[in-house]
Scaffold this motif. Structure first.
Motif, PDB file in Angstrom:
ATOM      1  N   LYS A 153       0.833  -1.210   0.000  1.00  0.00           N
ATOM      2  CA  LYS A 153       0.000   0.000   0.000  1.00  0.00           C
ATOM      3  C   LYS A 153       0.863   1.254   0.000  1.00  0.00           C
ATOM      4  O   LYS A 153       0.650   2.178  -0.800  1.00  0.00           O
ATOM      5  N   ILE A 154       1.862   1.294   0.888  1.00  0.00           N
ATOM      6  CA  ILE A 154       2.725   2.477   0.971  1.00  0.00           C
ATOM      7  C   ILE A 154       3.621   2.579  -0.260  1.00  0.00           C
ATOM      8  O   ILE A 154       3.905   3.677  -0.748  1.00  0.00           O
ATOM      9  N   ALA A 155       4.074   1.428  -0.797  1.00  0.00           N
ATOM     10  CA  ALA A 155       4.930   1.453  -1.986  1.00  0.00           C
ATOM     11  C   ALA A 155       4.209   2.072  -3.176  1.00  0.00           C
ATOM     12  O   ALA A 155       4.840   2.717  -4.031  1.00  0.00           O
ATOM     13  N   HIS A 156       2.895   1.896  -3.258  1.00  0.00           N
ATOM     14  CA  HIS A 156       2.125   2.476  -4.363  1.00  0.00           C
ATOM     15  C   HIS A 156       1.587   3.870  -4.036  1.00  0.00           C
ATOM     16  O   HIS A 156       1.073   4.558  -4.912  1.00  0.00           O
ATOM     17  N   GLN A 157       1.738   4.272  -2.787  1.00  0.00           N
ATOM     18  CA  GLN A 157       1.228   5.582  -2.388  1.00  0.00           C
ATOM     19  C   GLN A 157       2.231   6.689  -2.669  1.00  0.00           C
ATOM     20  O   GLN A 157       1.844   7.829  -2.948  1.00  0.00           O
ATOM     21  N   TYR A 158       3.533   6.369  -2.618  1.00  0.00           N
ATOM     22  CA  TYR A 158       4.580   7.377  -2.800  1.00  0.00           C
ATOM     23  C   TYR A 158       5.402   7.060  -4.049  1.00  0.00           C
ATOM     24  O   TYR A 158       5.603   5.894  -4.401  1.00  0.00           O
ATOM     25  N   SER A 159       5.884   8.119  -4.689  1.00  0.00           N
ATOM     26  CA  SER A 159       6.671   7.935  -5.913  1.00  0.00           C
ATOM     27  C   SER A 159       7.948   7.158  -5.640  1.00  0.00           C
ATOM     28  O   SER A 159       8.359   6.311  -6.431  1.00  0.00           O
ATOM     29  N   VAL A 160       8.600   7.469  -4.521  1.00  0.00           N
ATOM     30  CA  VAL A 160       9.836   6.779  -4.149  1.00  0.00           C
ATOM     31  C   VAL A 160       9.711   6.317  -2.704  1.00  0.00           C
ATOM     32  O   VAL A 160       9.396   7.112  -1.815  1.00  0.00           O
ATOM     33  N   LEU A 161       9.949   5.038  -2.491  1.00  0.00           N
ATOM     34  CA  LEU A 161       9.975   4.472  -1.143  1.00  0.00           C
ATOM     35  C   LEU A 161      11.355   3.874  -0.928  1.00  0.00           C
ATOM     36  O   LEU A 161      11.784   2.988  -1.668  1.00  0.00           O
ATOM     37  N   VAL A 162      12.071   4.379   0.085  1.00  0.00           N
ATOM     38  CA  VAL A 162      13.403   3.866   0.415  1.00  0.00           C
ATOM     39  C   VAL A 162      13.289   3.126   1.739  1.00  0.00           C
ATOM     40  O   VAL A 162      12.858   3.702   2.746  1.00  0.00           O
ATOM     41  N   VAL A 163      13.664   1.843   1.727  1.00  0.00           N
ATOM     42  CA  VAL A 163      13.428   0.982   2.882  1.00  0.00           C
ATOM     43  C   VAL A 163      14.745   0.472   3.449  1.00  0.00           C
ATOM     44  O   VAL A 163      15.628   0.030   2.704  1.00  0.00           O
ATOM     45  N   ASN A 164      14.848   0.527   4.758  1.00  0.00           N
ATOM     46  CA  ASN A 164      15.985  -0.035   5.483  1.00  0.00           C
ATOM     47  C   ASN A 164      15.556  -1.376   6.081  1.00  0.00           C
ATOM     48  O   ASN A 164      14.775  -1.420   7.029  1.00  0.00           O
ATOM     49  N   PHE A 165      16.042  -2.478   5.490  1.00  0.00           N
ATOM     50  CA  PHE A 165      15.781  -3.810   6.034  1.00  0.00           C
ATOM     51  C   PHE A 165      16.864  -4.089   7.079  1.00  0.00           C
ATOM     52  O   PHE A 165      18.049  -4.156   6.736  1.00  0.00           O
ATOM     53  N   TYR A 166      16.469  -4.268   8.327  1.00  0.00           N
ATOM     54  CA  TYR A 166      17.456  -4.364   9.400  1.00  0.00           C
ATOM     55  C   TYR A 166      17.110  -5.503  10.358  1.00  0.00           C
ATOM     56  O   TYR A 166      16.040  -6.130  10.277  1.00  0.00           O
ATOM     57  N   ALA A 167      18.057  -5.763  11.263  1.00  0.00           N
ATOM     58  CA  ALA A 167      17.849  -6.727  12.349  1.00  0.00           C
ATOM     59  C   ALA A 167      18.355  -6.085  13.637  1.00  0.00           C
ATOM     60  O   ALA A 167      19.430  -5.469  13.640  1.00  0.00           O
ATOM     61  N   PRO A 168      17.629  -6.190  14.732  1.00  0.00           N
ATOM     62  CA  PRO A 168      18.023  -5.511  15.980  1.00  0.00           C
ATOM     63  C   PRO A 168      19.388  -5.940  16.507  1.00  0.00           C
ATOM     64  O   PRO A 168      20.073  -5.151  17.161  1.00  0.00           O
ATOM     65  N   TRP A 169      19.810  -7.180  16.239  1.00  0.00           N
ATOM     66  CA  TRP A 169      21.085  -7.671  16.763  1.00  0.00           C
ATOM     67  C   TRP A 169      22.279  -7.243  15.910  1.00  0.00           C
ATOM     68  O   TRP A 169      23.435  -7.467  16.282  1.00  0.00           O
ATOM     69  N   CYS A 170      22.023  -6.622  14.777  1.00  0.00           N
ATOM     70  CA  CYS A 170      23.074  -6.281  13.811  1.00  0.00           C
ATOM     71  C   CYS A 170      23.800  -4.997  14.227  1.00  0.00           C
ATOM     72  O   CYS A 170      23.174  -3.943  14.400  1.00  0.00           O
ATOM     73  N   ASP A 171      25.129  -5.078  14.381  1.00  0.00           N
ATOM     74  CA  ASP A 171      25.921  -3.903  14.771  1.00  0.00           C
ATOM     75  C   ASP A 171      25.868  -2.814  13.708  1.00  0.00           C
ATOM     76  O   ASP A 171      25.768  -1.624  14.024  1.00  0.00           O
TER      77      ASP A 171
END
Length: 481
Positions: A153-171
């Motif tokens: 939904k959000i990907a189609h709502q905005y022209s550009v979506l920049v996403v940070n795929f992360y993990a809490p344990w990752c330094d």
């Protein structure tokens, strides 16, 4: 006439007048048997003359220190992304070459091991990623939290979506977090999501949204943090459900992130791989990005040159600025080919086709699959190869090098990041196969011996048979009288 008579006196083959000879049925039978015997023995001798005979010996390998061993391979990893796949080489002399790219090519593949596009971009990204030393102000939560329910939904709502795929344990993720949130807050202030709608920054916690991050038909995130750029309109799913988007590999400090985001929404934004801006001092600043892998797998093919000492070729996920979850790394692979030494050219094979048996492929691993079916993916797959050099010397003194090897494989639990290891150990001995030349004069001598021998034996048998029959007739006549 006198001279002619003297010459005739040395004739070894004196002739008996035909009128004085007598043909017999037994002689005819022996003549036919002799003719067939000559033909059979001649065929056997001709086959022996044309057949290849070799001498095999074991000698010490004569290779010098300057000689290198060529190792070629074609490996398919259904669950290892080309984005982080690395080919490393090490040996007992201390050689340690990481992420070889000059002679190695990578292609994204699907679960059926089929290539899904051209060669994966081999252009290396910066090995030193800049981070903020410290973020002074309170950054708060500037990016929007995404999950499997609201992502599309959000990907189609905005022209550009920049996403940070992360993990809490990752330094690395924790180092990026304050800069990411601050950059997201700045972008929100400059481009209000409610009124502007051109760009928004989001984040996905991959420990909670594993299907969204790792699904085979989703984003194929295999390292953290992974920053992906989605564009509305151009980012659509194909028939397999794959997203078409890009990965960001630039610096991770706040200023670089903000400038990169601004460039994404600039009016004349180009689609080049490197986004170049000029900072306030007129220096060029580069934000690197390239298309993200369309599939989760990778086919790695190419070759490496190594010294002729025990060593290893290691395929593993590698990055100087990402973290990997060992429990999610699956190093299952299918080996299409793994061979040592230079390939024999078709012309050489044609010239030496009689020696094809000795120089044909000896690839023991070709076509074999090593699939990890355990519950956890953190398994290292190791192959132990003992390599023996074989030299084939033709009768024309043409030397061909070939290599044979034995292979033993095992799956072991990985204490760190799982890898696929190919341990190779060249033997100090080598096999020398020499083609024995055949003498034509020896062949002619044997043919003459066959003809003369059969003719002589047939004559002896004919004489014995004829005399026996005459003796039998005399005895029969004696009884009659």
């Amino acid at each position: 006439m006198v001279i002619t008579s003297k010459i005739k006196s040395v004739d070894f083959f004196r002739k008996i007048p035909r009128d004085l000879t007598e043909a017999s049925l037994s002689g005819a039978g022996l003549s036919l048997m002799a003719a067939f015997s000559m033909m059979f023995l001649f065929g056997m001798e001709l086959h022996n003359y044309l057949d290849i005979t070799t001498t095999t010996s074991v000698i010490v390998d004569q290779s010098s220190d300057s000689d290198f061993l060529l190792i070629g391979f074609n490996l398919s990893f259904p669950a290892l992304s080309c984005e982080f796949a690395s080919v490393d080489v090490s040996d007992v002399l201390g050689t340690n070459r990481l992420n070889i790219t000059k002679t190695v090519r990578k292609y994204s593949i699907n679960k059926h091991l089929e290539s899904t596009g051209p060669e994966f971009d081999p252009v290396p990204t910066s090995t030193i990623i800049k981070h903020d030393v410290k973020v002074d102000e309170e950054y708060g939560e500037g990016s929007v939290t995404l999950n499997s329910q609201n992502f599309d939904k959000i990907a189609h709502q905005y022209s550009v979506l920049v996403v940070n795929f992360y993990a809490p344990w990752c330094d690395w993720c924790n180092r990026l977090k304050p800069s990411w949130e601050k950059a997201a807050k700045i972008i929100r202030e400059r481009h209000n999501p409610e009124t502007d709608g051109r760009i928004i920054l989001g984040k996905v916690n991959c420990t909670e949204e594993r299907d969204l991050c790792r699904s085979l038909f989703s984003h194929h995130v295999q390292a953290y943090p992974s920053i992906r750029i989605f564009r509305r309109g151009s980012d659509v799913r194909d028939e397999h459900g794959n997203h078409d988007h890009e990965s960001y590999y630039g610096d991770r400090n706040t200023d670089s992130l903000v400038e990169a985001m601004e460039h994404l929404v600039a009016p004349n934004n180009s689609e080049s791989r490197k986004l170049s801006l000029h900072d306030r001092y007129g220096q060029s600043k580069v934000f690197e990005k390239r298309p993200a892998p369309r599939e989760a797998g990778c086919r790695i093919e190419g070759f490496v040159r190594v010294k002729k000492v025990p060593g290893s070729i290691i395929v593993s996920p590698r990055s100087e600025s990402h973290s990997f979850d060992a429990s999610q790394i699956n190093m299952s692979h299918v080996i299409s080919s793994f061979n040592f030494g230079k390939k024999v050219t078709p012309k050489t094979m044609s010239d030496l086709k009689r020696l094809r048996h000795y120089i044909e492929s000896h690839d023991k691993l070709a076509g074999k699959s090593y699939i990890n079916v355990e519950d956890h993916a953190d398994v290292t797959i190791e192959h132990y190869l003992q390599v023996v050099k074989t030299e084939v010397m033709s009768s024309s003194y043409q030397l061909i090098e070939d290599y044979e090897y034995t292979a033993h494989s095992s799956l072991v639990h990985a204490l760190t990041i799982p890898v696929a290891k190919f341990h190779f150990e060249p033997s100090p001995m080598q096999i020398l196969v020499t083609e024995d030349p055949k003498s034509f004069s020896h062949f002619i001598t044997n043919v003459c011996a066959i003809i003369g021998g059969v003719f002589t034996v047939a004559g002896i048998l004919d004489s014995l048979l004829h005399n026996t029959m005459r003796l039998a007739k005399k005895i029969e006549l004696g009884k009659t009288f």
